[in-house]
Write a protein that holds these residues in place. Sequence first.
Motif, PDB file in Angstrom:
ATOM      1  N   GLY A 121      22.878 -27.449  69.736  1.00  0.00           N
ATOM      2  CA  GLY A 121      22.537 -28.154  71.401  1.00  0.00           C
ATOM      3  C   GLY A 121      23.368 -26.433  72.524  1.00  0.00           C
ATOM      4  O   GLY A 121      21.876 -26.625  73.052  1.00  0.00           O
ATOM      5  N   TYR A 122      23.687 -25.757  72.377  1.00  0.00           N
ATOM      6  CA  TYR A 122      24.278 -24.614  72.473  1.00  0.00           C
ATOM      7  C   TYR A 122      23.083 -23.536  72.843  1.00  0.00           C
ATOM      8  O   TYR A 122      22.825 -23.230  74.042  1.00  0.00           O
ATOM      9  CB  TYR A 122      25.747 -23.885  71.926  1.00  0.00           C
ATOM     10  N   ALA A 123      22.604 -23.543  71.846  1.00  0.00           N
ATOM     11  CA  ALA A 123      21.222 -22.673  72.188  1.00  0.00           C
ATOM     12  C   ALA A 123      19.826 -23.528  73.614  1.00  0.00           C
ATOM     13  O   ALA A 123      19.709 -22.510  73.568  1.00  0.00           O
ATOM     14  CB  ALA A 123      20.710 -22.246  70.257  1.00  0.00           C
ATOM     15  N   THR A 124      19.897 -24.557  72.460  1.00  0.00           N
ATOM     16  CA  THR A 124      19.211 -25.037  73.741  1.00  0.00           C
ATOM     17  C   THR A 124      19.347 -24.922  74.645  1.00  0.00           C
ATOM     18  O   THR A 124      18.780 -24.555  76.090  1.00  0.00           O
ATOM     19  CB  THR A 124      18.826 -26.261  73.176  1.00  0.00           C
ATOM     20  N   TRP A 125      21.019 -25.109  74.871  1.00  0.00           N
ATOM     21  CA  TRP A 125      21.508 -25.152  76.776  1.00  0.00           C
ATOM     22  C   TRP A 125      20.692 -23.696  77.271  1.00  0.00           C
ATOM     23  O   TRP A 125      21.051 -23.686  78.533  1.00  0.00           O
ATOM     24  CB  TRP A 125      23.157 -25.261  76.820  1.00  0.00           C
ATOM     25  N   TYR A 126      21.377 -22.568  76.344  1.00  0.00           N
ATOM     26  CA  TYR A 126      21.395 -20.687  76.831  1.00  0.00           C
ATOM     27  C   TYR A 126      20.028 -20.717  76.563  1.00  0.00           C
ATOM     28  O   TYR A 126      19.783 -19.394  78.398  1.00  0.00           O
ATOM     29  CB  TYR A 126      22.281 -20.091  75.731  1.00  0.00           C
ATOM     30  N   LEU A 127      18.809 -21.840  76.657  1.00  0.00           N
ATOM     31  CA  LEU A 127      17.937 -21.332  77.173  1.00  0.00           C
ATOM     32  C   LEU A 127      17.277 -21.561  77.938  1.00  0.00           C
ATOM     33  O   LEU A 127      16.545 -20.734  79.157  1.00  0.00           O
ATOM     34  CB  LEU A 127      16.851 -21.737  75.295  1.00  0.00           C
ATOM     35  N   ILE A 128      17.791 -23.291  78.560  1.00  0.00           N
ATOM     36  CA  ILE A 128      17.789 -23.524  79.827  1.00  0.00           C
ATOM     37  C   ILE A 128      17.987 -22.890  80.445  1.00  0.00           C
ATOM     38  O   ILE A 128      17.511 -22.219  81.593  1.00  0.00           O
ATOM     39  CB  ILE A 128      17.711 -25.269  79.578  1.00  0.00           C
ATOM     40  N   LEU A 129      19.428 -22.326  80.770  1.00  0.00           N
ATOM     41  CA  LEU A 129      20.044 -21.660  81.103  1.00  0.00           C
ATOM     42  C   LEU A 129      19.045 -20.052  81.605  1.00  0.00           C
ATOM     43  O   LEU A 129      18.840 -19.869  83.126  1.00  0.00           O
ATOM     44  CB  LEU A 129      21.489 -21.516  81.253  1.00  0.00           C
ATOM     45  N   CYS A 130      19.051 -19.842  80.842  1.00  0.00           N
ATOM     46  CA  CYS A 130      18.252 -17.914  80.706  1.00  0.00           C
ATOM     47  C   CYS A 130      16.544 -18.274  81.619  1.00  0.00           C
ATOM     48  O   CYS A 130      16.282 -17.457  82.320  1.00  0.00           O
ATOM     49  CB  CYS A 130      17.889 -17.630  79.505  1.00  0.00           C
ATOM     50  N   ALA A 131      16.144 -19.858  81.355  1.00  0.00           N
ATOM     51  CA  ALA A 131      14.117 -19.907  83.017  1.00  0.00           C
ATOM     52  C   ALA A 131      14.510 -19.870  83.553  1.00  0.00           C
ATOM     53  O   ALA A 131      14.540 -19.392  84.055  1.00  0.00           O
ATOM     54  CB  ALA A 131      13.876 -21.282  81.700  1.00  0.00           C
ATOM     55  N   ALA A 132      16.419 -21.075  84.019  1.00  0.00           N
ATOM     56  CA  ALA A 132      16.534 -21.310  85.165  1.00  0.00           C
ATOM     57  C   ALA A 132      16.981 -20.565  86.165  1.00  0.00           C
ATOM     58  O   ALA A 132      16.813 -20.367  87.505  1.00  0.00           O
ATOM     59  CB  ALA A 132      17.682 -23.186  85.059  1.00  0.00           C
TER      60      ALA A 132
END
Length: 79
Positions: free
Chosen positions: A14-25
Motif C-alpha cells: 500500500g505504501y509503495a502504491t501510494w508513493y508511485l501515485i504521488l510521484c506520478a501526480a
Amino acid sequence: MTTILLLASLTTLGYATWYLILCAASPWGRCRRCHGARSHRTTIGTRRDCRRCDGTGRRVRIGRRIAEYIRAEYRAGHQ
C-alpha cells in the motif's frame, strides 16, 4: 504468524502504491539539503544558494527518477 506477515506485506504494498501515485501526480519534492529554504548556511556562517536545487528549493523525487530510468531503458531495448 501468517496474519502478521500478510498485514506487513499489504502495508508495504500500500505504501509503495501510494508513493508511485504521488510521484506520478507531483514529481517535485523539497530539496533534502536546504529543506526547501533555497539556501543553506556555509561553514563560516554566511548563507549561500543551494547547489543541489540551484536555489529553487525543489528537486525531482527519487521514485520519479527511478521510474524515468526504467522507462528509458525499456524504450532503448525495444527500438
